[in-house]
Structure formats: C-alpha cells, structure tokens
Scaffold this active site. Structure first.
Site, PDB file in Angstrom:
ATOM      1  N   GLY A  14       0.899  -1.250   0.127  1.00  0.00           N
ATOM      2  CA  GLY A  14       0.005  -0.025  -0.021  1.00  0.00           C
ATOM      3  C   GLY A  14       0.982   1.297  -0.200  1.00  0.00           C
ATOM      4  O   GLY A  14       2.201   1.241  -0.126  1.00  0.00           O
ATOM      5  N   ALA A  46      -8.684   4.431  -1.606  1.00  0.00           N
ATOM      6  CA  ALA A  46      -8.902   5.958  -0.911  1.00  0.00           C
ATOM      7  C   ALA A  46      -9.464   6.785  -1.944  1.00  0.00           C
ATOM      8  O   ALA A  46      -9.227   6.853  -3.148  1.00  0.00           O
ATOM      9  CB  ALA A  46      -7.623   6.481  -0.402  1.00  0.00           C
ATOM     10  N   GLY A  48     -11.452  10.257  -1.084  1.00  0.00           N
ATOM     11  CA  GLY A  48     -11.454  11.714  -0.744  1.00  0.00           C
ATOM     12  C   GLY A  48     -10.222  12.513  -0.841  1.00  0.00           C
ATOM     13  O   GLY A  48     -10.134  13.587  -1.398  1.00  0.00           O
ATOM     14  N   GLU A 114     -13.233  18.009   4.898  1.00  0.00           N
ATOM     15  CA  GLU A 114     -13.826  16.873   5.342  1.00  0.00           C
ATOM     16  C   GLU A 114     -14.121  16.955   6.782  1.00  0.00           C
ATOM     17  O   GLU A 114     -13.785  18.282   7.310  1.00  0.00           O
ATOM     18  CB  GLU A 114     -13.010  15.839   4.891  1.00  0.00           C
ATOM     19  CG  GLU A 114     -12.878  15.355   3.486  1.00  0.00           C
ATOM     20  CD  GLU A 114     -12.090  13.976   3.302  1.00  0.00           C
ATOM     21  OE1 GLU A 114     -11.763  13.487   4.094  1.00  0.00           O
ATOM     22  OE2 GLU A 114     -11.983  13.569   2.118  1.00  0.00           O
ATOM     23  N   HIS A 231     -16.818   4.148   9.383  1.00  0.00           N
ATOM     24  CA  HIS A 231     -17.210   5.308   8.447  1.00  0.00           C
ATOM     25  C   HIS A 231     -18.626   5.353   8.545  1.00  0.00           C
ATOM     26  O   HIS A 231     -19.437   4.376   8.577  1.00  0.00           O
ATOM     27  CB  HIS A 231     -16.672   4.860   7.017  1.00  0.00           C
ATOM     28  CG  HIS A 231     -16.537   6.153   6.265  1.00  0.00           C
ATOM     29  ND1 HIS A 231     -17.779   6.911   5.880  1.00  0.00           N
ATOM     30  CD2 HIS A 231     -15.469   7.017   5.986  1.00  0.00           C
ATOM     31  CE1 HIS A 231     -17.470   7.925   5.285  1.00  0.00           C
ATOM     32  NE2 HIS A 231     -15.881   8.042   5.241  1.00  0.00           N
ATOM     33  N   ARG A 277     -15.868  11.935  12.755  1.00  0.00           N
ATOM     34  CA  ARG A 277     -16.501  10.789  12.422  1.00  0.00           C
ATOM     35  C   ARG A 277     -17.208  10.169  13.165  1.00  0.00           C
ATOM     36  O   ARG A 277     -18.215   9.531  13.131  1.00  0.00           O
ATOM     37  CB  ARG A 277     -15.436   9.912  11.659  1.00  0.00           C
ATOM     38  CG  ARG A 277     -15.046  10.404  10.531  1.00  0.00           C
ATOM     39  CD  ARG A 277     -14.323   9.341   9.545  1.00  0.00           C
ATOM     40  NE  ARG A 277     -14.109   9.740   8.197  1.00  0.00           N
ATOM     41  CZ  ARG A 277     -13.242   9.230   7.532  1.00  0.00           C
ATOM     42  NH1 ARG A 277     -12.365   8.262   7.765  1.00  0.00           N
ATOM     43  NH2 ARG A 277     -13.078   9.857   6.349  1.00  0.00           N
ATOM     44  N   HIS A 338     -14.041   0.842   8.968  1.00  0.00           N
ATOM     45  CA  HIS A 338     -13.210   1.398   8.272  1.00  0.00           C
ATOM     46  C   HIS A 338     -11.962   1.467   8.289  1.00  0.00           C
ATOM     47  O   HIS A 338     -11.146   1.153   7.454  1.00  0.00           O
ATOM     48  CB  HIS A 338     -13.843   2.668   8.173  1.00  0.00           C
ATOM     49  CG  HIS A 338     -13.285   3.647   6.721  1.00  0.00           C
ATOM     50  ND1 HIS A 338     -13.329   3.202   5.436  1.00  0.00           N
ATOM     51  CD2 HIS A 338     -12.651   4.871   6.819  1.00  0.00           C
ATOM     52  CE1 HIS A 338     -12.719   4.294   5.021  1.00  0.00           C
ATOM     53  NE2 HIS A 338     -12.286   5.139   5.569  1.00  0.00           N
ATOM     54  N   ARG A 373      -9.512   8.962  14.069  1.00  0.00           N
ATOM     55  CA  ARG A 373      -8.504   9.702  13.114  1.00  0.00           C
ATOM     56  C   ARG A 373      -9.200  10.691  12.356  1.00  0.00           C
ATOM     57  O   ARG A 373     -10.532  10.556  11.976  1.00  0.00           O
ATOM     58  CB  ARG A 373      -8.361   8.277  12.080  1.00  0.00           C
ATOM     59  CG  ARG A 373      -7.768   8.967  10.760  1.00  0.00           C
ATOM     60  CD  ARG A 373      -7.408   7.803  10.003  1.00  0.00           C
ATOM     61  NE  ARG A 373      -8.778   7.339   9.245  1.00  0.00           N
ATOM     62  CZ  ARG A 373      -9.067   7.433   8.097  1.00  0.00           C
ATOM     63  NH1 ARG A 373      -8.295   8.193   6.977  1.00  0.00           N
ATOM     64  NH2 ARG A 373     -10.200   6.894   7.502  1.00  0.00           N
TER      65      ARG A 373
END
Ligand SMILES: Cc1cc2nc3c(=O)[nH]c(=O)nc-3n(C[C@H](O)[C@H](O)[C@H](O)COP(=O)(O)OP(=O)(O)OC[C@H]3O[C@@H](n4cnc5c(N)ncnc54)[C@H](O)[C@@H]3O)c2cc1C
Length: 528
Positions: A14, A46, A48, A114, A231, A277, A338, A373
């Site tokens: 990743g 991913a 956003g 966000e 999420h 979140r 998530h 996060r």
C-alpha cells in the site's frame, strides 16, 4: 527452503509500503513482499484525498489542533507535530515530482473539506480516485528502481526472531507453494489494517490484520486496538459489499436525512454533517435504532449537479450500477468498519520494542490518530512515517543470525471451508458484540467464543487457512480485551455501560504476549 538476502524487507505494497521501499532503496537492496498483487491495498481504494497544509489561510498549527481535537485527548503531541510539518514537505515533493492532483482551470490545486477540518486542505486526484492515482504514481517510481524486488502473492506467515531481534520473515508463495526465507538488517511492516474482520466493512479482503497478529506473536507491543473507526456513510445494499461514499461528498454540502426526510445532524453538533466521524457514525446508528431503520440517506439534489458529477466520478459510476443518480436520488447509507486507529506501537521513526522491526501506515500506532482519526490524515501518515522508518532502519548493523530450520506452510483445500465458516462467524460476532455500541456483558460473551476458537487452532499444523483463522481470532481477542478494559466512552469506542469520558483512561492500552494489559501515558507537548 530457499533463502534470500536483502538490506531491507518491506511487507505490504500500500502507500506506506511503497513509500518505505522507495526511500529504503537509497540504502541498499529492498524486497517488497505482498500477499496479493502490488496494487491490491486499502490505499488503492482511498477516495477523498490527502490532508496537508498548502493554502494561504492554513498553517501546520491549525492542522495540528484539528488533529488533536478529533483524537479526543489520546494523540501523542510530538507524533502529530511530525505528521503536519513533515507532511507538508512530503506533499510538496509529490507536487514537484508531477503527481497529478486536481486543479482548477487556472492551474490552482483544488482543496476539499472533510469532517473535523476547519480549513479546506484535502488534495485530491482523479476526482474521487486519490488512492488509485497516488498509489499508481508511487508504484511507477518504485518499479523504476533496479534494486527493489517485488514478491507478489506471497504472504508473510512468520517473523524470524532471535533474542527479541527480528532479522527476517518467512513467506509463502501461493502460486508455487514455495516457502521463502527473507533475511535483512530490518523488516518494515506496512501490512495495513484489520477492518475486514467485521462483516460490514469498506476494506478489501486483504485487510485482516495479519501484521498485528504476527507482530503480537513475536512479542511486539500492540496499542489501542479498541478504537475501530466506523465510517458513517457506506452504501447500504443488503447482501452487497459496503462501498464507501466518501466524506468529501458531505464536504461538498450533502445532507444526511432520516427515513422521514428530516436532516438530523443539525441539532447534534455545530458542524452538522461535518462533525468528526465518531459523532456522525454514532448519530446515524442512534437514528436508525430509534426509527427501526436499516439505513439513513445522503441527499445531494440541492447541489450543483455538474460539479458533483466531475468531482465524484467513481462514486457516481458505482451508484449507477444500482440504478441511482447521485445528483437526484437519495443514497441509502449506514456505518461500516473502516479504519484501525491503534496498531503496533512505534516511536517517532516507526521503531518498535523489537530490534529490527519497524512499522508504518495503518498497521502502526504512532500516536497521531488518538481515539479517532481525522479524515484524510492516514495517507499523509503513510508518506511521512514510511520515509522515517526507512531512514532509521538503514542505521542498523545487520545481525549475523542463522535462521533455524523452519517448517514449511502449505495451502490445503481441505481447510478452505472451515476457514470461510469461522471467518464469517467471527465477522458476525464482531459486528454485533464489538461494533459501534459496546457493553461488558456482550463483549465478554464474544471474548469467550474467540478464546475457544483460538484454543482450537492454537496448533495450526502449518496450514495457511488454519493460520489465518488463528490470526483473526488473535486480533479479535486483542480488540475485545482492550475494549473491555477501557471503561469509558471516547472517540471511536462507545460503551453503553460507561457513557462518558473518564480522565483516568487518558492513556494508551498496551497488550503484549504473556504480559498483563498495561497503560502508557499520552505524550503531551513538552515545554522548552
Ligand atoms: C474505501 C477506503 C477509502 C479511504 N479513503 C481515504 C482517504 O480519502 N484519505 C485517507 O487519508 N485515507 C483513506 N482511507 C484509509 C487509507 O486508505 C488507509 O489507511 C491507508 O491507505 C493504509 O495504507 P497502508 O499502506 O498502511 O495499508 P494498505 O494500503 O492496506 O496496504 C497493506 C498491504 O499489506 C499487504 N499485506 C497484508 N498482510 C500481509 C501479509 N501477511 N503478507 C504480505 N502482505 C500483506 C496487503 O496485501 C497490502 O498490499 C480509505 C480507506 C478505504 C478502505
């Protein structure tokens, strides 16, 4: 068993693994060992974007404060400071190297907003395909390096450890069935998260937390696994995967509506749909519960349709497969597992308590995420700590350990069904007993069942499917034990029986093999 020698071994491909491999190539030969194709990772999916300070009205100090606020008192100050200051540098380097971030007609980089961010600071690419574009960009740089060697479809099944020092890994190549021993002065784990151990998750199938389980078994310290970020808005289509509807959609002004068509976030938090979140996920959960619904809805019909279509091409395309037009129709959504907030405990350079073992990306608990996060900080963490880990790893002097005779692992079809059955059972258990809302009683029930499964597969007899069951049971036990220990509600961990934050628990919860659960103080800003 074939033995291979490198200077650095990176496990996982990743963004964190690619960043670590790219920088490690300055210090010698690098092996990337990854259990699927190079481009199969959370990073690839991913949407956003990546958070970084680039705007004139923004500053690292503001980014730092937003991150600390989302982390609910559990962020380690120095780690966040490194993230926001070096993060700005890493993103600047990417821009200079030609990374195609989205720009307006005048060539200015477009910035998204966000949840939890008080400034527009999310750089994105390909509209809502940031992960794909970023991973592809870095992957190209990695494959151009002649001293980086990739081993695809090769799962790491064990660390080579001597006297608390890691000097390599054992891998199993699925195609040939061959077992390989990789030796190096340092192993950098970038194996990502574990959210796929939940039945409803936005993650690909590879995200089952192998890295955490292997590191735990080798004696590494594991921190804060109770914090799983759910999420708020994953597509709700019964029987289908929980496809993510990015937070950036709410950043562009989308509303959350209940089944009665009412916006319900306005009265709950001053930032309404853009609250952090944990607040949005819990509010959706409560709204669904109170009304007896399986989902709530995202609505974008009041927004500029042209802008939405160009910004969210991937999401729009996916929704069309279900006959939905995102500019007009309500989109059914519900929370899904998530992101793993905790992980293998590291210092500021990805170093762990085991000499030779470094960790970066979602697998690491650097202290930047706290109890929750901040959106789009994770891709940034991969870049910043991937580089730091590679630098520190290069300073180690190689150990002259010889690998003892290792037993080979095989993949037998005999255990395929047992694996799938148990994996599904555990996923259901995690969703119902260790999901968004938790109580001691239900968690204890889940832990008992997990202990029984782990005991049954403790001796995994060197079959890869059985090892996977053992690993998943181990990880879920770690989540359960941490969640039972944390008798408070904070960030992504909500207890029905302890509904408020308790200052006594402003600590990291640490688990280490054969040791009692312990607490580590949060690192605050030091004066001077
Ligand atoms: C749908 C989705 C959207 C997201 N959107 C955003 C966003 O917009 N912004 C943001 O900042 N974050 C986002 N995130 C989170 C972010 O993508 C991840 O936290 C981040 O990409 C993690 O990167 P990583 O390199 O640590 O792990 P990953 O990208 O998950 O990579 C892990 C790698 O390790 C390999 N691996 C695992 N176990 C083994 C093993 N035993 N042996 C060998 N290899 C192994 C895997 O195959 C994989 O290659 C999103 C996540 C998802 C799922």
């Amino acid at each position: 068993m074939r033995q291979l020698e490198f200077d650095t071994i990176v496990v996982g491909s990743g963004l964190a693994g690619l960043a670590a491999a790219y920088h490690s190539s300055a210090y010698g030969r690098v092996a990337i060992v990854t259990k699927s194709e190079l481009d199969t990772s959370n990073s690839w999916f991913a949407q956003g974007g990546i958070a970084a300070v680039t705007a004139a009205d923004d500053a690292p100090e503001i980014h730092l404060q937003d991150t600390l606020a989302a982390g609910r008192g559990l962020c380690d100050y120095d780690a966040v400071e490194v993230l926001v200051t070096e993060g700005r540098e890493r993103v600047r380097e990417l821009i200079e190297a030609g990374m195609p971030f989205d720009r307006d007609a005048g060539g200015k980089i477009l910035l998204g907003l966000e949840g939890g961010h008080t400034r527009r600071r999310i750089l994105h690419a390909g509209g809502d395909a940031t992960g794909r574009e970023l991973t592809r960009f870095l992957l190209q740089k990695v494959v151009e390096k002649e001293n980086i060697f990739a081993f695809e479809f090769t799962a790491v099944v064990r660390f080579l450890v001597r006297d608390g020092c890691v000097f390599g890994v054992q891998g199993l190549d699925f195609f040939t069935g061959e077992n390989l021993l990789f030796r190096a002065r340092a192993v950098i784990m970038a194996t990502g998260g574990l959210s796929r151990v939940y039945s409803r998750s936005t993650n690909p199938h590879t995200a089952t937390g192998d890295g955490i389980a292997l590191a735990y078994q080798a004696g590494a310290r594991i921190a804060d696994l109770e914090f799983i970020q759910f999420h708020p808005t994953a597509l709700y289509m019964p029987g289908d995967d929980a496809f993510l509807i990015s937070e950036a959609v709410r950043g562009e002004g989308a509303w959350l509506l209940n089944s009665g068509g009412k916006r319900f976030m306005e009265g709950i938090h001053p930032m309404a749909e853009l609250a952090p979140r944990d607040v949005v996920a819990y509010s959706i959960f409560r709204e669904m519960h109170q009304r007896g619904d399986d989902c709530v809805y995202l609505s974008l019909s009041h927004l500029n349709a042209g802008k939405i279509q160009s910004r969210f091409g991937t999401i729009g395309q996916k929704l069309r497969e279900y006959g939905l037009d995102m500019t007009r129709d309500r989109i059914p959504v519900a929370p899904a597992a998530h992101y793993m907030v905790g992980g293998i405990r590291t210092g500021l350079y990805g170093e762990t308590n085991l000499r030779g073992l470094f960790v970066c990306g979602e697998a690491a608990s650097t202290g930047v995420m706290g109890a929750n996060r901040l959106a789009s900080n994770s891709l940034l963490e991969c870049l910043v700590y991937g580089k730091r880990a590679s630098q520190k790893a290069s300073e180690l002097i190689p150990l002259q350990c010889k690998a003892e005779k290792m037993k080979s692992f095989a993949v037998s079809p005999d255990y395929e069904n047992s694996f799938l059955e148990l994996k599904n059972e555990i996923a259901g258990l995690m969703a119902t007993k260790l999901g968004i809302i938790r109580t001691r009683q239900t968690m204890l029930g889940a832990l008992n069942r997990l202990e029984a499964i782990a005991a049954r597969f403790g001796e995994h007899k060197y079959d890869y499917n059985l090892l996977k069951i053992k690993n998943i049971a181990d990880i879920c036990r770690l989540i359960a034990r941490a969640a039972i220990t944390r008798e408070e509600s904070r960030g992504g961990h909500i207890r029905q029986d302890f509904p408020t934050e308790d200052p006594r628990f402003r600590v990291h919860i640490i688990q280490q093999k054969d040791m009692p659960v312990s607490f580590e103080p949060v690192k605050d800003k030091t004066e001077g």
